[in-house]
Design an enzyme around this catalytic site. Structure first.
Site, PDB file in Angstrom:
ATOM      1  CB  CYS A  90      -8.239  35.948  -4.301  1.00  0.00           C
ATOM      2  SG  CYS A  90      -9.705  35.672  -4.604  1.00  0.00           S
ATOM      3  CE  LYS A 137      -6.411  35.245  -7.921  1.00  0.00           C
ATOM      4  NZ  LYS A 137      -7.827  36.216  -8.211  1.00  0.00           N
ATOM      5  CD  GLU A 183      -8.424  39.224  -5.640  1.00  0.00           C
ATOM      6  OE1 GLU A 183      -7.938  39.015  -6.693  1.00  0.00           O
ATOM      7  OE2 GLU A 183      -9.480  39.335  -4.991  1.00  0.00           O
TER       8      GLU A 183
END
Length: 283
Positions: free
Chosen positions: A162, A121, A38
């Site tokens: 994440c 995301k 990331e």
């Protein structure tokens, strides 16, 4: 990947070097898929996202012309994927959309260098653990609104970033739509990392009897944000089959779809679900 600095050009050059190095292992077969962490092209932090954001302009339904891309990160990643001849999950970078919104975005490339998908995301990292860590991605970022499944030469792969790993619905939907793995570029911290980094990967793997992997930046205690590191790959039975420490490293593992078949035959939860009692989140 370590050594992420405030110099984007240096970050991109280092990432390309690592991609090419990873595609030529000293022992074993050449990998088919390479993954970056990331926010590999910039320091991680909501104050940095606006300054490092790039316009990508990927529309999905139309062929994407990398040569005309305004994103220097996309151009580098495309060239690296083509040169290495691998599928590339390009970690994530800050993206500036046409409407001005900022996203934490992963870009995915075929071995010919084509940009075939992006994942924005979905779940933003907004947490407040008193005395430990407070972080609010939503200060500058907007959450994505679509799930991402990519058909590679090795099977269908689901993409998250994440904090997305904390939401089991994403992995459930991916598995029920034929994904053999969920891959999450991520950067947990020194509070949540030791508690949940491996636990969440093993949980998502066992829940769905698929492979799960998370790729982290190396830890840099001189940076503003201290990543946990410990990139990991977990098999469908929840066993950790490859992991590393917090230093920069290249991690390899074999992904065998037969292991998924064996796991689901032995523990047949995929055909034992009671959708007459509870809803199917993938419906």
């Amino acid at each position: 990947m370590g050594g992420i600095t405030t110099d984007k050009a240096k970050n991109l050059a280092h990432a390309k070097d690592l991609i090419l190095k990873a595609s030529k292992p000293e022992a074993g077969e050449k990998p088919g898929i390479v993954v970056l962490p990331e926010c590999f092209n910039s320091p991680y932090g909501h104050v940095h996202f606006p300054n490092y954001a790039e316009k990508i302009g990927f529309m999905g339904r139309d062929a994407y012309d990398v040569a005309k891309s305004e994103s220097e990160s996309v151009q580098m990643l495309s060239a690296a994927a083509k040169e290495a001849g691998i599928w590339l999950i390009g970690g994530s970078i800050p993206e500036r959309a046409e409407d001005g919104h900022l996203y934490n975005t992963s870009t995915i490339y075929s071995p010919s260098g084509d940009l075939v998908a992006i994942h924005r995301k979905v779940h933003l990292f907004d947490i407040d653990i008193p005395g430990k860590i407070t972080f609010k991605e939503s200060t500058t970022l907007t959450g994505g609104s679509q799930l991402t499944h990519v058909d590679t030469d090795y099977g269908r792969v689901g993409i998250g970033i994440c904090y997305d790993v904390r939401f089991p619905e994403m992995a459930m939907i991916a598995a029920r739509n034929g994904c053999i793995a969920m891959v999450y570029p991520g950067a947990f911290n020194l509070t949540t990392g030791p508690l949940h980094w491996e636990l969440l990967q093993r949980a998502r793997a066992v829940d769905n009897l698929i492979y799960v992997s998370m790729c982290s930046p190396a830890r840099d205690m001189t940076a503003e944000y201290h990543a946990w590191g410990h990139s990991t790959i977990v098999d469908p039975m929840g066993a950790v089959i490859a992991t590393t420490g917090h230093e920069e490293a290249i991690l390899y593992a074999d992904i065998d779809p037969n292991r998924i078949t064996e796991a689901r035959a032995g523990i047949p939860v995929t055909i034992q679900r009671r959708f007459d009692v509870y809803p199917d989140v993938s419906a």
